[in-house]
Design an enzyme around this catalytic site. Structure first.
Site, PDB file in Angstrom:
ATOM      1  CG  HIS A 191      35.846  59.843  13.276  1.00 60.32           C
ATOM      2  ND1 HIS A 191      36.473  60.708  14.157  1.00 60.32           N
ATOM      3  CD2 HIS A 191      34.582  59.695  13.736  1.00 60.32           C
ATOM      4  CE1 HIS A 191      35.621  61.053  15.117  1.00 60.32           C
ATOM      5  NE2 HIS A 191      34.478  60.448  14.885  1.00 60.32           N
ATOM      6  CB  CYS A 285      41.712  65.066  13.703  1.00 62.90           C
ATOM      7  SG  CYS A 285      41.252  63.383  13.288  1.00 62.90           S
TER       8      CYS A 285
END
Length: 292
Positions: A191, A285
């Site tokens: 990511h 996150c």
């Protein structure tokens, strides 16, 4: 440091003055975050290189570390909203993956891994229940702030492992902001938010080796003064950090990165997120920013 000198007898320099660059004054801005308690956190499948279902996991420790992260935000004056965790969705704690909000416009997520697909609708319903009427669910695979990073000017958009590159144009249409596509090439940094984060307007920190050669050139062009992370700090998910423009919350192991940003006038705020890192997550996150 710069100095002005003249040559004295014997051609030895005489220093007339020494100036040291002033440390920049950074001003924090109050943020609003959405988080999900890791009440059901575990690692029961592997969808990234960090996850190993054979290793022991302590849900209790994960809750303790997550709570310390939430408390850190609140001590700094930020607002933290919560969404209820759902049994059977152990990765729902990683709220950043479920929505991108810019100027009150919400673009939801569409997960690539089947295990996480149900999370998206829970977050969609949270936004609707909290007064958001413009919530668009994407047609293309889009893991939200996992791969979308708002700089205040551009939406940096990662692809390569999770988010469909066609989701970048979809995000531009929905959010109405310019999108810069960046190609990720290292599966450990699957990511964008584990390879790059925004420190302040027009200033980012990133790990170059996570990106393709062309994307590195783009980053150098856009952010010539960027902070460059070491391989060691990247490997501790040090770039999965959250900045309010002055205070930067980052994993306790990211010491070199902390030193670099301190020299730029930021205040490192360390958190231990080691248990959640076993699922490939860190402070960012766990944190969706709601930009109203």
């Amino acid at each position: 440091m710069t100095s002005v000198s003249l040559l004295g007898p014997g051609d030895e320099p005489i220093v007339l003055g020494v100036t040291t660059p002033a440390r920049p004054v950074r001003v924090p801005t109050t943020r609003r975050y959405l988080m999900c308690p890791p009440e059901y956190f575990t690692v029961e499948y592997a969808i990234n290189p960090w996850m190993d279902p054979t290793k022991p996991i302590s849900t209790e420790l994960a809750v303790e570390q997550w709570t310390a992260l939430k408390d850190a935000y609140e001590r700094l004056g930020h607002r933290v909203d919560l969404i209820e965790p759902v049994p059977g969705l152990p990765d729902m704690v990683f709220a950043a993956n479920s929505g991108t909000v810019v100027d009150g416009q919400v673009l939801g997520s569409r997960f690539r891994a089947a295990q996480r697909v149900p999370e998206a609708d829970h977050f969609r319903r949270w936004f609707l229940a909290n007064g958001y009427r413009s919530v668009v669910m994407p047609e293309r695979t889009n893991e939200a702030e996992g791969d979308f990073t708002w700089t205040g000017r551009y939406l940096l958009a990662g692809t390569g492992f999770r988010t469909d590159p066609l989701a970048h144009s979809e995000a531009q249409e929905v959010l109405g902001v310019p999108v810069i596509s960046l190609q990720l090439v290292d599966p450990r940094y699957y990511h964008l938010d584990v390879a790059l984060f925004v420190l302040a307007d027009d200033l980012v920190a990133y790990y170059p080796e996570a990106f393709s050669p062309g994307s590195r050139k783009v980053l150098r062009r856009l952010f010539p003064d960027a902070v460059i992370a070491t391989a060691e700090d990247a490997a501790h998910l040090g770039l999965n950090a959250v900045s309010d423009g002055r205070n930067v919350i980052l994993p306790v192991e990211a010491t070199d990165l902390a030193d670099q940003i301190a020299r730029r006038g930021f205040e490192p705020v360390f958190v231990d997120i080691s248990e959640l890192r076993k699922s490939g997550g860190g402070p960012k996150c766990c944190t969706m920013e709601i930009r109203d």
